[in-house]
Write a protein that holds these residues in place. Structure first.
Motif, short mmCIF file in Angstrom:
data_model
loop_
_atom_site.label_atom_id
_atom_site.label_comp_id
_atom_site.label_asym_id
_atom_site.label_seq_id
_atom_site.Cartn_x
_atom_site.Cartn_y
_atom_site.Cartn_z
N PHE A 84 -1.33 -4.21 -5.50
CA PHE A 84 -0.97 -2.88 -4.99
C PHE A 84 -2.26 -2.12 -4.66
O PHE A 84 -3.28 -2.30 -5.32
CB PHE A 84 -0.22 -2.06 -6.04
N LYS A 85 -2.17 -1.25 -3.65
CA LYS A 85 -3.26 -0.33 -3.36
C LYS A 85 -2.67 1.06 -3.19
O LYS A 85 -1.72 1.25 -2.43
CB LYS A 85 -4.00 -0.76 -2.10
N LEU A 86 -3.21 2.03 -3.93
CA LEU A 86 -2.70 3.39 -3.90
C LEU A 86 -3.76 4.34 -3.38
O LEU A 86 -4.89 4.37 -3.88
CB LEU A 86 -2.26 3.81 -5.31
N GLY A 87 -3.38 5.13 -2.37
CA GLY A 87 -4.25 6.16 -1.84
C GLY A 87 -3.64 7.53 -2.07
O GLY A 87 -3.11 7.82 -3.13
N MET A 88 -3.68 8.39 -1.05
CA MET A 88 -3.17 9.75 -1.16
C MET A 88 -1.65 9.76 -1.31
O MET A 88 -0.94 9.15 -0.52
CB MET A 88 -3.60 10.55 0.08
N CYS A 89 -1.16 10.48 -2.32
CA CYS A 89 0.28 10.58 -2.55
C CYS A 89 0.89 11.83 -1.92
O CYS A 89 2.06 11.82 -1.55
CB CYS A 89 0.58 10.57 -4.05
N GLY A 90 0.14 12.91 -1.85
CA GLY A 90 0.62 14.10 -1.16
C GLY A 90 1.28 15.15 -2.00
O GLY A 90 1.36 16.31 -1.61
N CYS A 111 0.84 -1.20 0.00
CA CYS A 111 0.00 0.00 0.00
C CYS A 111 0.87 1.25 0.00
O CYS A 111 1.82 1.34 0.79
CB CYS A 111 -0.89 0.03 1.24
N PHE A 112 0.54 2.17 -0.87
CA PHE A 112 1.10 3.52 -0.84
C PHE A 112 -0.01 4.43 -0.32
O PHE A 112 -1.07 4.53 -0.95
CB PHE A 112 1.51 4.00 -2.23
N ALA A 113 0.21 5.12 0.78
CA ALA A 113 -0.84 5.98 1.32
C ALA A 113 -0.25 6.92 2.36
O ALA A 113 0.87 6.73 2.85
CB ALA A 113 -1.95 5.14 1.95
N ALA A 114 -1.02 7.96 2.68
CA ALA A 114 -0.65 8.88 3.74
C ALA A 114 -0.94 8.24 5.10
O ALA A 114 -1.91 7.49 5.25
CB ALA A 114 -1.41 10.19 3.61
N GLY A 115 -0.11 8.55 6.07
CA GLY A 115 -0.34 8.06 7.41
C GLY A 115 -1.48 8.81 8.08
O GLY A 115 -1.66 10.01 7.88
N ASP A 116 -2.28 8.10 8.86
CA ASP A 116 -3.41 8.68 9.58
C ASP A 116 -3.39 8.12 10.99
O ASP A 116 -3.76 6.97 11.22
CB ASP A 116 -4.72 8.33 8.88
N LEU A 134 -6.83 1.75 -7.12
CA LEU A 134 -6.62 3.17 -6.84
C LEU A 134 -7.80 3.76 -6.10
O LEU A 134 -8.94 3.68 -6.56
CB LEU A 134 -6.39 3.94 -8.14
N GLU A 135 -7.52 4.34 -4.94
CA GLU A 135 -8.47 5.18 -4.21
C GLU A 135 -7.94 6.60 -4.34
O GLU A 135 -6.96 6.97 -3.67
CB GLU A 135 -8.53 4.77 -2.74
N PRO A 136 -8.50 7.46 -5.22
CA PRO A 136 -7.87 8.74 -5.51
C PRO A 136 -7.76 9.68 -4.33
O PRO A 136 -6.88 10.55 -4.30
CB PRO A 136 -8.74 9.34 -6.61
N ALA A 137 -8.64 9.56 -3.34
CA ALA A 137 -8.57 10.37 -2.11
C ALA A 137 -8.40 11.85 -2.43
O ALA A 137 -7.52 12.53 -1.89
CB ALA A 137 -7.41 9.88 -1.22
N LEU A 138 -9.24 12.36 -3.31
CA LEU A 138 -9.11 13.74 -3.76
C LEU A 138 -9.51 14.76 -2.69
O LEU A 138 -9.19 15.93 -2.81
CB LEU A 138 -9.94 13.97 -5.02
N ALA A 139 -10.21 14.31 -1.67
CA ALA A 139 -10.57 15.20 -0.57
C ALA A 139 -9.73 14.87 0.66
O ALA A 139 -10.18 15.00 1.79
CB ALA A 139 -12.06 15.08 -0.24
N GLY A 140 -8.50 14.45 0.40
CA GLY A 140 -7.68 13.91 1.48
C GLY A 140 -6.92 14.90 2.32
O GLY A 140 -6.16 14.51 3.19
N GLY A 141 -7.07 16.21 2.09
CA GLY A 141 -6.36 17.13 2.95
C GLY A 141 -6.25 18.52 2.38
O GLY A 141 -6.60 18.76 1.22
#
Length: 287
Positions: A82-88, A14-19, A110-117
């Motif tokens: 693979f799972k991809l979320g917010m890249c930053g 998984c590629f994603a932002a930490g929460d 892919l979870e685009p997470a366009l409202a991720g921050g």
């Protein structure tokens, strides 16, 4: 669900932002994948400074640093998905795309997470453009809301043909946007309907030939933190177990609905999905 030998669970990177709340991001992916019998590899792309109510800041990590971590672990451990979320950042999107291009046979969710921050508007637009150009052609399954699909498809529309106009209605506009993205190379798109009104949540899976399946679920009293992250990670887990995309989507929806039905509210914000709902149920049965 098809299973791997018990001593070797399927592996998902998984590629994603930490929460830190565990509601979404990388922690959500790890919980979901572990609950579904996978071994998660977590590569952090950014840090979300947040509580359960809101994100205060999003700090993108250095692309070279997380690329090095990903390369090292991938040289050591084969992965089944693979799972991809917010890249930053745009740089991080490009870095992830470069890594993924070396594994064309491994399915990517892919979870685009366009409202991720809180990202600068110009930076956000550049990140969307980078996702469309560099990542979408490599995606096996895109999991997105109608609004996210419209944002992703916006750059592929002719002038004057605005997919997000005042008259846009779900699911027609979302389906048209999904078709545009499928034409760019994405293999399947799961349109999530949680943001639409009604007593049921209706999700549609589209492929190159049109609608593959439609699933309706009883609407649960939300809101929830991390529902989309849970759904997309669950789909990656099911693919890693060897399921076809339509089967994986159904399995992921069932898992997510159960996790949301058992959700709990640890803070002052929305409820968090209980990804180990089945373990709590077993514990209750034991007593």
């Amino acid at each position: 669900m098809p299973t791997s030998p018990p001593d070797f669970p399927p592996v998902v990177l998984c590629f994603a932002a930490g929460d830190a709340t565990g509601g979404g991001g990388l922690q959500s992916d790890i919980l979901t994948l572990g609950s579904m019998g996978c071994h998660p590899l977590g590569v952090m792309t950014a840090v979300s400074v947040r509580d359960t109510r809101a994100i205060e800041e999003l700090v993108a990590l250095d692309a070279d640093a997380f690329m090095l971590q990903a390369r090292v672990v991938l040289e050591d451990i084969p992965v089944q998905a693979f799972k991809l979320g917010m890249c930053g950042s745009v740089e991080n999107v490009a870095a992830v795309a470069e890594i993924l291009s070396d594994y064309p046979d491994v399915p990517l969710v892919l979870e685009p997470a366009l409202a991720g921050g809180p990202v600068d508007e110009g930076e956000a637009e550049d990140m969307v453009a980078a996702l469309v150009e560099l990542v979408l052609p490599q995606v096996k399954l895109l999991v997105a809301s109608g609004d996210e699909l419209l944002r992703l498809a916006a750059g592929d529309w002719d002038d004057g043909d605005d997919p997000g106009g005042d008259d846009a209605e779900f699911p027609l506009s979302a389906q048209e946007a999904a078709s545009r993205l499928l034409a760019l190379g994405t293999e399947y798109v799961l349109i999530t309907g949680a943001g639409q009104p009604g007593p049921q949540v209706v999700n549609q899976l589209l492929g190159s030939a049109g609608v593959v399946r439609t699933d309706a679920w009883e609407r649960l009293p939300g809101p929830f933190l991390g529902a989309g992250a849970t759904l997309s990670a669950a789909a990656a887990a099911a693919l890693a177990h060897g399921m076809s995309v339509p089967e994986a989507v159904r399995e992921a929806q069932e898992f997510t609905w159960q996790a949301l039905a058992a959700a709990f509210r640890p803070g002052m914000g929305p409820a968090v999905p209980d990804r180990f709902f089945w373990a709590r149920a077993q514990d209750d049965d034991a007593h």
